[in-house]
Design a protein around this motif. Structure first.
Motif, short mmCIF file in Angstrom:
data_model
loop_
_atom_site.label_atom_id
_atom_site.label_comp_id
_atom_site.label_asym_id
_atom_site.label_seq_id
_atom_site.Cartn_x
_atom_site.Cartn_y
_atom_site.Cartn_z
N GLU A 153 34.56 40.95 36.11
CA GLU A 153 35.68 41.67 35.51
C GLU A 153 36.75 42.05 36.54
OE1 GLU A 153 33.84 45.12 33.85
OE2 GLU A 153 32.42 43.95 32.69
N LEU A 154 36.43 41.89 37.82
CA LEU A 154 37.33 42.36 38.87
C LEU A 154 38.31 41.29 39.32
CD1 LEU A 154 34.73 44.21 41.14
CD2 LEU A 154 36.15 45.20 39.34
N GLY A 155 39.47 41.75 39.75
CA GLY A 155 40.45 40.84 40.32
C GLY A 155 40.08 40.55 41.78
N ALA A 156 40.85 39.66 42.40
CA ALA A 156 40.56 39.21 43.77
C ALA A 156 40.60 40.39 44.76
CB ALA A 156 41.55 38.13 44.19
N ASP A 157 41.59 41.25 44.65
CA ASP A 157 41.68 42.39 45.57
C ASP A 157 40.50 43.34 45.40
OD1 ASP A 157 44.00 41.47 46.72
OD2 ASP A 157 45.34 42.72 45.49
N GLU A 158 40.13 43.58 44.15
CA GLU A 158 39.00 44.47 43.89
C GLU A 158 37.69 43.88 44.42
OE1 GLU A 158 39.88 44.56 39.69
OE2 GLU A 158 40.19 46.74 39.79
N ARG A 159 37.54 42.55 44.27
CA ARG A 159 36.33 41.90 44.80
C ARG A 159 36.28 42.01 46.32
NH1 ARG A 159 37.04 37.78 40.54
NH2 ARG A 159 38.32 36.62 42.01
N ARG A 160 37.43 41.85 46.98
CA ARG A 160 37.48 42.01 48.45
C ARG A 160 37.09 43.43 48.85
NH1 ARG A 160 41.53 38.05 48.22
NH2 ARG A 160 43.19 39.51 47.75
N THR A 161 37.52 44.42 48.08
CA THR A 161 37.18 45.82 48.36
C THR A 161 35.68 46.03 48.19
OG1 THR A 161 39.36 46.56 47.63
CG2 THR A 161 37.61 48.21 47.70
N VAL A 162 35.10 45.47 47.13
CA VAL A 162 33.66 45.58 46.90
C VAL A 162 32.90 44.90 48.05
CG1 VAL A 162 31.74 44.82 45.43
CG2 VAL A 162 33.80 45.84 44.41
N ALA A 164 33.91 44.37 51.08
CA ALA A 164 34.08 45.17 52.30
C ALA A 164 33.12 46.36 52.29
CB ALA A 164 35.53 45.65 52.44
N GLY A 165 32.94 46.96 51.12
CA GLY A 165 31.97 48.06 51.00
C GLY A 165 30.55 47.58 51.26
N TRP A 166 30.23 46.38 50.77
CA TRP A 166 28.90 45.82 51.04
C TRP A 166 28.71 45.60 52.53
CZ3 TRP A 166 28.45 41.28 46.95
CH2 TRP A 166 28.34 41.84 45.67
N LYS A 167 29.77 45.09 53.17
CA LYS A 167 29.67 44.84 54.61
C LYS A 167 29.44 46.14 55.37
CE LYS A 167 32.09 42.82 58.57
NZ LYS A 167 31.47 43.75 59.45
N ARG A 168 30.15 47.21 54.99
CA ARG A 168 29.94 48.51 55.65
C ARG A 168 28.50 48.99 55.46
NH1 ARG A 168 35.02 49.43 53.66
NH2 ARG A 168 34.20 50.56 51.86
N SER A 169 28.00 48.83 54.24
CA SER A 169 26.61 49.23 53.97
C SER A 169 25.63 48.42 54.80
CB SER A 169 26.28 49.08 52.49
OG SER A 169 27.03 49.99 51.71
#
Length: 182
Positions: A153-162, A164-169
């Motif tokens: 359901e997410l757009g490209a920018d939102e997927r990149r944000t998700v 990036a959050g996974w990478k931080r975790s």
């Protein structure tokens, strides 16, 4: 630590010949000064000394360096005091004049106990860090499941944000595991 210079020097020569680095103190007061500047694996201290006795040395050793092993040297008439030293954390005691073989045996035992206590402390610390990493991993898995369910359901920018959050975790988990030696 012994106020008898002959005993102090004899022990120093014997232990140095066995490969130990030895520092001596001529009385309890001098020992307290040395203890404030330097850490030791083992302290051999006479029990009965003027001004600052072996129990005071033992208490200070245990205060500044709890893992330092202490062996009390005592004369025949002070066994009761030596027993009280054991209750305060001394590893063992030797009755003067000391048998060299018995002293070596007790020193080896004291140093082995010290090594095992340090190893146990390191393992407990690693266990704590591993538990923290497990908590982070559990949280990350929950987040992955939630994010994966809505990723389409997410757009490209939102997927990149998700992502990036996974990478931080993942970096947090990697850091926690790296600190534990895993």
């Amino acid at each position: 630590v012994d106020d008898d210079e002959f005993v102090c020097n004899s022990l120093k020569w014997l232990l140095a010949d066995d490969g130990y680095n030895v520092e001596t103190a001529a009385d309890g007061k001098s020992a307290l000064g040395v203890l404030s500047r330097q850490a030791f694996d083992l302290v051999l201290t006479d029990l009965m000394m003027p001004e600052v006795d072996g129990l005071a040395v033992l208490r200070e050793v245990k205060r500044v360096s709890p893992n330092t092993a202490v062996i009390i040297l005592t004369g025949y008439g002070t066994l009761e005091a030596a027993m009280s030293a054991l209750k305060e954390g001394a590893y063992d005691f030797l009755t003067k004049p000391c048998d060299d073989g018995e002293m070596r045996y007790k020193i080896q035992g004291a140093l082995e106990q010290r090594r095992l206590r340090e190893r146990l402390g390191a393992l407990e610390s690693a266990e704590d860090r591993l538990a923290a990493a497990r908590g982070l991993l559990d949280h990350f898995i929950e987040r992955l499941e939630q994010d994966a369910a809505r990723m389409g359901e997410l757009g490209a920018d939102e997927r990149r944000t998700v992502l990036a959050g996974w990478k931080r975790s993942l970096d947090e988990i990697r850091h926690a595991l790296g600190a534990s030696g895993a």
